[in-house]
Design a protein around this motif. Structure first.
Motif, PDB file in Angstrom:
ATOM      1  N   ALA A 186       0.815  -1.214   0.000  1.00 58.65           N
ATOM      2  CA  ALA A 186       0.000   0.000   0.000  1.00 58.65           C
ATOM      3  C   ALA A 186       0.848   1.264   0.000  1.00 58.65           C
ATOM      4  N   PRO A 195      -1.648   3.295  -7.979  1.00 54.68           N
ATOM      5  CA  PRO A 195      -2.533   3.356  -6.809  1.00 54.68           C
ATOM      6  C   PRO A 195      -2.608   2.024  -6.081  1.00 54.68           C
ATOM      7  N   ALA A 196      -2.839   2.097  -4.786  1.00 55.68           N
ATOM      8  CA  ALA A 196      -2.901   0.878  -3.971  1.00 55.68           C
ATOM      9  C   ALA A 196      -4.030  -0.041  -4.424  1.00 55.68           C
ATOM     10  N   LEU A 197      -5.122   0.533  -4.920  1.00 52.70           N
ATOM     11  CA  LEU A 197      -6.249  -0.281  -5.365  1.00 52.70           C
ATOM     12  C   LEU A 197      -5.873  -1.152  -6.563  1.00 52.70           C
ATOM     13  N   LEU A 198      -4.839  -0.796  -7.280  1.00 51.08           N
ATOM     14  CA  LEU A 198      -4.333  -1.621  -8.370  1.00 51.08           C
ATOM     15  C   LEU A 198      -3.200  -2.517  -7.883  1.00 51.08           C
ATOM     16  N   ILE A 200      -2.366  -3.679  -4.866  1.00 50.33           N
ATOM     17  CA  ILE A 200      -2.657  -4.737  -3.905  1.00 50.33           C
ATOM     18  C   ILE A 200      -3.219  -5.986  -4.579  1.00 50.33           C
ATOM     19  N   PRO A 201      -4.270  -5.907  -5.408  1.00 55.84           N
ATOM     20  CA  PRO A 201      -4.757  -7.134  -6.055  1.00 55.84           C
ATOM     21  C   PRO A 201      -3.726  -7.769  -6.984  1.00 55.84           C
TER      22      PRO A 201
END
Length: 303
Positions: A186, A195-198, A200-201
């Protein structure tokens, strides 16, 4: 011949191990979150504070695994149960470690080929001795850190996931490994500038694939050390060499061992692991049926 040191039945302590390991990962990253540090570019170096926090984070799984195991079996029992002792002849162990070192490099090479064809990567030159020597030295110094992670994941967690089924357990272990890295991911640890939303997954999927391969190495050798070698090769050789042989700055999301371009090669390796285990199980089943039809078995039944 049985090569693994894993228990036949899942032992207690799975939930405490996960709770302590995940909590420990977040706690060790608190200084970085408090400092507001975030990696925004692949060219950005690692500050001393970040290096210290990552070292502490990598030691958490080993300390947790050893403490929980030693509590019930004592220190000597923990050494044996966690796979620290050599399970096979030393020559086989050396060959296993050598093979484990090459696996991440092979997967990365295939991934870089995909990245090059897609226009995401531009190899410029081959690394020379001046590049390799510092990497080898860094790898030797870093062995205890990778041992710290793999003792927890492959020595403690893996045996408790195998009752789910071999492949389900391997994949679940890899996903857990990726989720454990979230406090660092993160902050841009693996995919700076994204971005973390990309990140991390993508990190979880990557860890699930690569973690399955590393866990398969652990099962095939019966020792944690080969898994340590594979993890070390991934971080200490495959990752830095990706940058050393390229001209422009490399985006880790698009090129390198942790990139989406390496997913196809890693997925094929996972399929290979599944096919190998399926073939082995088929041979065992065939052997059991053959043994049941032997005259000796019939004689015992009639008696």
């Amino acid at each position: 011949m049985k090569r693994t040191n894993v228990a036949d039945r899942p032992g207690p302590g799975l939930v405490p191990f996960l709770a302590i390991s995940f909590a420990g990962a977040w706690v060790t990253m608190i200084p970085l979150w408090a400092d507001g540090l975030r990696r925004t570019s692949a060219a950005q170096g690692t500050p001393p504070l970040a290096a210290l926090c990552m070292i502490l984070m990598m030691l958490v799984p080993a300390l947790t695994a050893f403490g929980l195991t030693a509590r019930h079996r004592g220190p000597r029992g923990a050494v044996r149960v966690l796979g620290l002792t050599r399970a096979t002849p030393w020559r086989h162990e050396v060959r296993s470690v050598a093979t484990a070192l090459t696996i991440p490099l092979g997967l990365t090479a295939v991934g870089l080929t995909v990245s090059t064809l897609a226009g995401w990567y531009a190899p410029a030159h081959l690394p020379g001795p001046g590049t390799i020597a510092p990497l080898v030295l860094s790898a030797l110094v870093s062995v205890p850190l990778y041992f710290g992670e793999e003792l927890g994941w492959q020595g403690y967690l893996l045996p408790r996931l195998l009752p789910l089924g071999r492949m389900r357990g391997l994949l679940a272990g890899g996903a857990i490994w990726g989720a454990w890295h979230v406090p660092m991911t993160a902050l841009g640890g693996s995919y700076p500038g994204h971005p973390a939303l990309l990140g991390i997954p993508v990190a979880v999927v990557t860890a699930m694939l690569l973690g399955t391969v590393i866990a398969a190495v652990r099962l095939s050798t019966g020792s944690v050390w080969a898994a340590v070698a594979a993890h070390l090769s991934l971080n200490e050789f495959a990752l830095p060499l990706t940058g050393h042989v390229s001209g422009p700055l490399v985006d880790p999301l698009l090129a390198g061992p942790l990139s989406v371009a390496t997913w196809p090669a890693s997925a094929l390796a996972v399929v290979g692991v599944w096919l190998a285990h399926r073939r082995r199980d088929g041979r065992r089943a065939a052997g059991g049926k053959a043994g049941a039809g032997l005259p000796g078995g019939a004689g015992r039944t009639s008696s």
